[in-house]
Design an enzyme around this catalytic site. Structure first.
Site, PDB file in Angstrom:
ATOM      1  N   TYR A  74      36.196  35.262  44.347  1.00 50.91           N
ATOM      2  CA  TYR A  74      37.171  35.918  44.303  1.00 50.91           C
ATOM      3  C   TYR A  74      37.760  34.538  44.506  1.00 50.91           C
ATOM      4  CZ  TYR A  74      35.914  40.777  44.958  1.00 50.91           C
ATOM      5  OH  TYR A  74      35.801  42.068  44.854  1.00 50.91           O
ATOM      6  N   SER A  75      37.248  33.589  44.535  1.00 56.69           N
ATOM      7  CA  SER A  75      37.441  31.729  44.974  1.00 56.69           C
ATOM      8  C   SER A  75      39.561  31.962  43.398  1.00 56.69           C
ATOM      9  CB  SER A  75      36.425  30.705  44.100  1.00 56.69           C
ATOM     10  OG  SER A  75      37.188  29.720  43.540  1.00 56.69           O
ATOM     11  N   ASN A  76      40.040  31.236  43.902  1.00 54.68           N
ATOM     12  CA  ASN A  76      41.364  31.047  43.577  1.00 54.68           C
ATOM     13  C   ASN A  76      40.728  29.543  42.855  1.00 54.68           C
ATOM     14  OD1 ASN A  76      42.731  33.030  44.737  1.00 54.68           O
ATOM     15  ND2 ASN A  76      43.853  31.536  46.412  1.00 54.68           N
TER      16      ASN A  76
END
Ligand code: PLP
Length: 294
Positions: A74-76
């Site tokens: 879910y890394s920005n």
């Protein structure tokens, strides 16, 4: 090393500074401004842009055509590197922690849509991602790459974030931001002048290693440490990417009051912690605070 700024149409810089009018500030006598770094660019918001910009410059100077980086599913940061590759003409490889899940979640689907190739490392190997054998295997598979650490956490990332305080044209005493890797706080603290202080809110549970990491990042960036910052570890809400009904209620109330929906992984925890500290008198009356939304 000369690192000129990469050009990029559509960037909103300096990001807007807006004063927050909120009845919870009146009693304690605090002025609070929001530094809207979240509005810098829809695909490269805030600290993600600031942390990448000098990495992009150096990657290009070194003749690289491919960026490789690391992140959770879910890394920005993965999204931002995919966007940067698209806008600046680099191929991108994203090394994702854990197993592949199909269909891809929105973050990874976005990254692939921006041309990122994904590969997966089991959690044990992922923990060793900075070690030479793991990096060598990745280079073998994908060819020569400019490696951007997880979260953009390196000295060049710190350097980009150090430019933020000088954009703020009015005086202030304290500046706040949320901390994941701590790179943003390390840079902001380095960019302060006089008696200004930086206050970071850790969004990871048990993240006390962050104090050491922050000092390491500052040394990597400019060979010394500053002692004008503090990390507050008291508001993790269960840990990274965890939420509680209390946090959700705070977000809903903030939207009603100010028309801004806070990012719940980072910014909502930071603003919650900040209002708690303000309410309990942690800041002297008359203090001017800038809270950075990334
Ligand atoms: C990545 C991110 C952070 C954390 O920044 P660090 O430099 O890793 O501490 C904070 N807020 C938002 C919205 C982010 O996307």
């Amino acid at each position: 090393m000369s690192a000129r700024e990469p050009r990029f149409p559509g960037l909103v810089l300096p990001s807007p500074l807006v004063e927050l009018s909120d009845d919870r500030l009146r009693g304690p006598g605090i002025r609070l401004y929001l530094k809207r770094d979240d509005l810098i660019h829809p695909e490269l918001p805030g600290n993600k842009w600031r942390k990448l910009k000098y990495n992009l410059t150096v990657a290009r100077q070194q003749g690289h055509t491919r960026l490789l980086t690391f992140g959770g599913a879910y890394s920005n940061h993965l999204r931002a590197v995919a966007a940067a590759g698209h806008f600046f003409g680099f191929e991108t490889v994203g090394v994702v922690r854990g197993e592949e899940h199909q269909p891809l979640n929105d973050s990874l689907a976005y990254a692939v849509g921006r041309g990122m190739r994904l590969t997966y490392l089991d959690r044990t190997t992922y923990r060793r991602k900075a070690e030479p054998d793991v990096l060598a295997a990745l280079s073998e598979e994908f060819g020569p790459c400019y490696m951007v650490p997880e979260g953009g956490g390196n000295g060049l990332g710190v350097r980009g974030c150090a430019e933020l305080p000088a954009e703020i044209e009015r005086g202030f005493d304290v500046i706040c931001c949320a901390c994941g890797t701590g790179t943003t706080l390390a840079g902001i603290a380095a960019g302060l002048t006089g008696d200004q202080r930086a206050w970071g809110l850790a969004v990871l549970k048990g993240g006390r290693f962050l104090d050491d990491e922050l000092r390491r990042l500052q040394r990597e960036s400019f060979d010394h440490e500053t002692d004008n910052w503090t990390i507050d570890y008291d508001f993790p809400f269960g840990g990274y990417a965890k939420r509680t009904p209390e946090l959700d209620a705070f977000i809903a109330d903030f939207t009603t009051r100010h028309g801004i929906t806070l990012d719940w992984v980072y910014e909502a925890k930071m603003m919650y912690g900040l209002f708690e500290r303000i309410g309990s008198g942690a800041f002297a009356p008359g203090t001017t605070i800038v809270a950075v939304l990334s």
